[in-house]
Design an enzyme around this catalytic site. Structure first.
Site, PDB file in Angstrom:
ATOM      1  N   THR A 420       0.922  -1.141   0.000  1.00 62.64           N
ATOM      2  CA  THR A 420       0.000   0.000   0.000  1.00 62.64           C
ATOM      3  C   THR A 420       0.949   1.174   0.000  1.00 62.64           C
ATOM      4  O   THR A 420       2.160   0.973   0.101  1.00 62.64           O
ATOM      5  CB  THR A 420      -0.884  -0.062   1.284  1.00 62.64           C
ATOM      6  OG1 THR A 420      -1.858  -1.079   1.115  1.00 62.64           O
ATOM      7  CG2 THR A 420      -1.596   1.229   1.608  1.00 62.64           C
ATOM      8  N   THR A 438      -4.423   2.324  -1.788  1.00 64.81           N
ATOM      9  CA  THR A 438      -4.066   0.911  -1.884  1.00 64.81           C
ATOM     10  C   THR A 438      -4.843   0.157  -2.954  1.00 64.81           C
ATOM     11  O   THR A 438      -5.940   0.561  -3.335  1.00 64.81           O
ATOM     12  CB  THR A 438      -4.314   0.213  -0.522  1.00 64.81           C
ATOM     13  OG1 THR A 438      -3.770  -1.096  -0.532  1.00 64.81           O
ATOM     14  CG2 THR A 438      -5.794   0.135  -0.181  1.00 64.81           C
TER      15      THR A 438
END
Ligand code: DON
Length: 609
Positions: A420, A438
């Protein structure tokens, strides 16, 4: 607990306030000079000092993206203009996590004190259902929620960035997207990190034809220094720059996405895309007094679990004297706070549009005091006996010791290494943006569309099967986070902003699944409680406890001696790779300079001017 103090927090959450006071200056309140004691920088060849800039700063995973942000700031754009530009740039240069096929959160604090939380978390498609990943024999289809078309939730990024720009920015979408379009069209040099990642992901990427074509160079693979051009993505970005988010949710991009989903097990329809709505939510706020300074923590509300967890943990640690992470007792108390916070997360946190989340109770100092009283300062608790508490506000004590949350089964899996991305921006006027975005797993579902971008596998953040840990992060979650059409899966993303004596002080956040919460919490404790300078706060060794599994994860640089002491106190200590990648910006309280502290654990880069 060692505190000789009477400390009180002022916790404000969703408008509720409870007040307390600090009666003596605590030892931990003294600013600790950056003497290197808390850093493992020297050993690792990491930078020991933050990048300084008088006006603006961007700290992100990728130098190219940080430069894009600084260029926007230099052209007169504000922090949100720059954040939107950086997000689109990361969608090109950091395909593991930067995205237009995923979702995220941007926490904004303007120089005049106003704040807002832009929620562009993905939602479950209309055809999704509670047990869609449970097989006929009752077992969980772990691949279903993590790879391929069925794992994809309706993306939120494009709508969210447009909303952030319209609400808080000053520039036109086309202008902030221009650098990303250029990077996609003209290409950029593949870094060693990217080449390595693509090699690691080869097996899963090659299962999907467009993914193989774009990211594996049709099987020939990219080497460091090769130029990665993404013409299909450039064309899609151009259309979005021209037509706005309508292009993504009802235009050519939408039609392409739906057509490619159909017949491949994907659930997303045109209606799902048309109906997607990002939201601006009220931020969570908590106030603390530390050594004569007034601090305000501005944090992420649900569907992030991060802000609640952050405030609950900070409240629980109010009366604890923290000495640093070379001190076993400080680590022990913080880990025990994490354990309790994650037990509550499992029981209560979910999309607030679908479930009643007791945010006020969970973030109330009185509740935290009760939880803290259950911590044995000498010995580790067992997660089998620690249950979620009964959150309540001061003066409304609920009865009973424990909630109804079920005793968890043993959890074997704990995801390692997925990605992420978090970046922080501060502009010359003092506006700040903290963005975490993400695809969930690295490269998300691993499915790329012919429109040139990867799709998320955010469906795995739901309770894919109640009582069973989710595939990627081994998280136990409640029925409240069960799959339902148009629902947002619970997130751990924790963009956070600190204000000191009314002035912007620290902007932070991290990737890392549930480790996000611990990494971000530690950065805040390092800055606010331990007085570390910005880079030391990022470099300091991290640890993580998520209640289940009952394990205290520590980074390789974590003190061996402290690990042994913690074991003697009953903790099950295990070493893992890095915990989080925190890209933060501090403000020097004396000079007002911006201190860009990117995480050296994976080549983060701060750029300022
Ligand atoms: O929203 C969440 O909590 C997860 N989808 C974040 C995933 C993540 O951080 C993976 N990486 N490091």
């Amino acid at each position: 607990m060692k505190s000789k103090l009477q400390v009180c927090a002022v916790a404000l959450s969703m408008g509720a306030a409870a007040v307390a006071c600090l009666c003596a200056a605590p030892a931990w309140a003294q600013a600790v000079p950056d003497n290197g004691r808390e850093t493992n920088a020297a050993a690792a060849g990491w930078p020991e000092r933050a990048v300084r800039g008088a006006k603006g700063m961007v700290a992100s995973d990728e130098q190219i993206a940080s430069r894009v942000g600084v260029d926007i700031l230099k052209k007169g754009g504000n922090a949100v203009d720059a954040a939107v530009a950086v997000s689109f740039a990361l969608a090109v240069v950091e395909p593991a996590a930067g995205n237009i096929g995923g979702g995220g959160f941007t926490l904004v604090r303007l120089a005049d004190g106003r704040a807002g939380f832009v929620d562009y978390r993905e939602i479950a498609p209309g055809k999704a259902s509670r047990d869609m990943y449970v097989r006929a024999d009752g077992t969980l289809d772990e691949e279903g929620s993590t790879i391929g078309y069925r794992s994809v939730a309706v993306p939120g990024t494009v709508a969210g960035l447009e909303l952030a720009l319209k609400t808080y920015g000053t520039m036109k979408l086309a202008d902030v997207m221009a650098p990303a379009i250029r990077l996609a069209e003209e290409g950029f040099p593949v870094s060693e990190k990217l080449a390595r990642e693509l090699e690691e992901e080869r097996r899963d990427l090659q299962r999907f034809s467009w993914s193989g074509k774009i990211f594996l160079n049709d099987g020939k693979m990219y080497k460091p220094g090769d130029i990665l051009r993404q013409p299909a993505l450039a064309a899609t970005l151009r259309r979005i720059a021209k037509n706005g988010s309508a292009e993504f949710y009802r235009g050519e991009t939408a039609r392409t996405l739906v057509q490619e989903m159909t017949g491949q097990g994907g659930l997303i329809t045109l209606d799902d895309l048309v109906n997607y709505k990002p939201k601006i939510r009220e931020v969570l706020r908590a106030k603390y007094r530390v050594g004569g300074d007034e601090w305000e923590v501005i944090a992420a509300p649900p569907p992030s679990s991060g802000g609640v967890a952050m405030i609950e943990a900070l409240n629980m640690l109010q009366d604890t004297e923290l000495k640093g992470w070379e001190d076993a007792e400080s680590v022990h108390m913080t880990a025990e706070a994490m354990r309790r916070v994650f037990a509550d997360r499992a029981a209560y946190l979910a999309d607030p549009d679908f479930a009643k989340v007791p945010v006020q109770g969970l973030t109330d100092p009185c509740y935290a005091k009760e939880l803290a009283a259950t911590i044995n300062p000498q010995h580790a608790s067992s997660s089998q006996t620690v249950r979620a508490g009964i959150p309540h506000t001061c003066g409304t004590r609920a009865g009973g010791a424990n909630s109804t949350s079920a005793a968890p089964p043993v959890i074997a899996s704990f995801g390692e290494g997925p990605h992420t991305t978090h970046f922080s921006v501060v502009d010359a006027a003092g506006n700040a943006a903290a963005t975490t975005t993400t695809l969930n797993d690295s490269y998300g579902s691993h499915v790329a569309t012919s429109a040139g971008f990867l799709l998320n596998d955010e469906m795995d953040d739901f309770t894919t099967q109640p009582g069973v840990p989710n595939k990627l992060f081994g998280l136990i979650q409640s029925e409240a986070n069960a799959i339902a059409p148009e629902k947002r899966p619970l997130s751990s993303m924790t963009p956070t902003i600190l204000v000191r004596n009314g002035k912007l002080s620290f902007v932070t956040g991290s990737p890392g699944g549930p480790r996000i919460i611990s990494a971000t919490l530690l950065s805040v404790l390092n800055w606010m409680r331990l007085g570390m300078d910005a880079q030391a706060a990022i470099n300091a060794p991290r640890f993580h406890h998520q209640w289940m599994p009952d394990a205290l994860r520590v980074e390789p640089a974590f003190s061996e001696a402290v690990a042994r002491e913690l074991e003697a106190r009953g903790h099950k200590v295990t070493q893992v790779g890095h915990i989080g990648l925190v890209n933060a910006i501090g403000i020097d309280p004396r000079t007002g300079e911006r201190l860009g502290a990117a995480d050296p654990r994976d080549h983060g880069a701060a750029e300022g001017y």
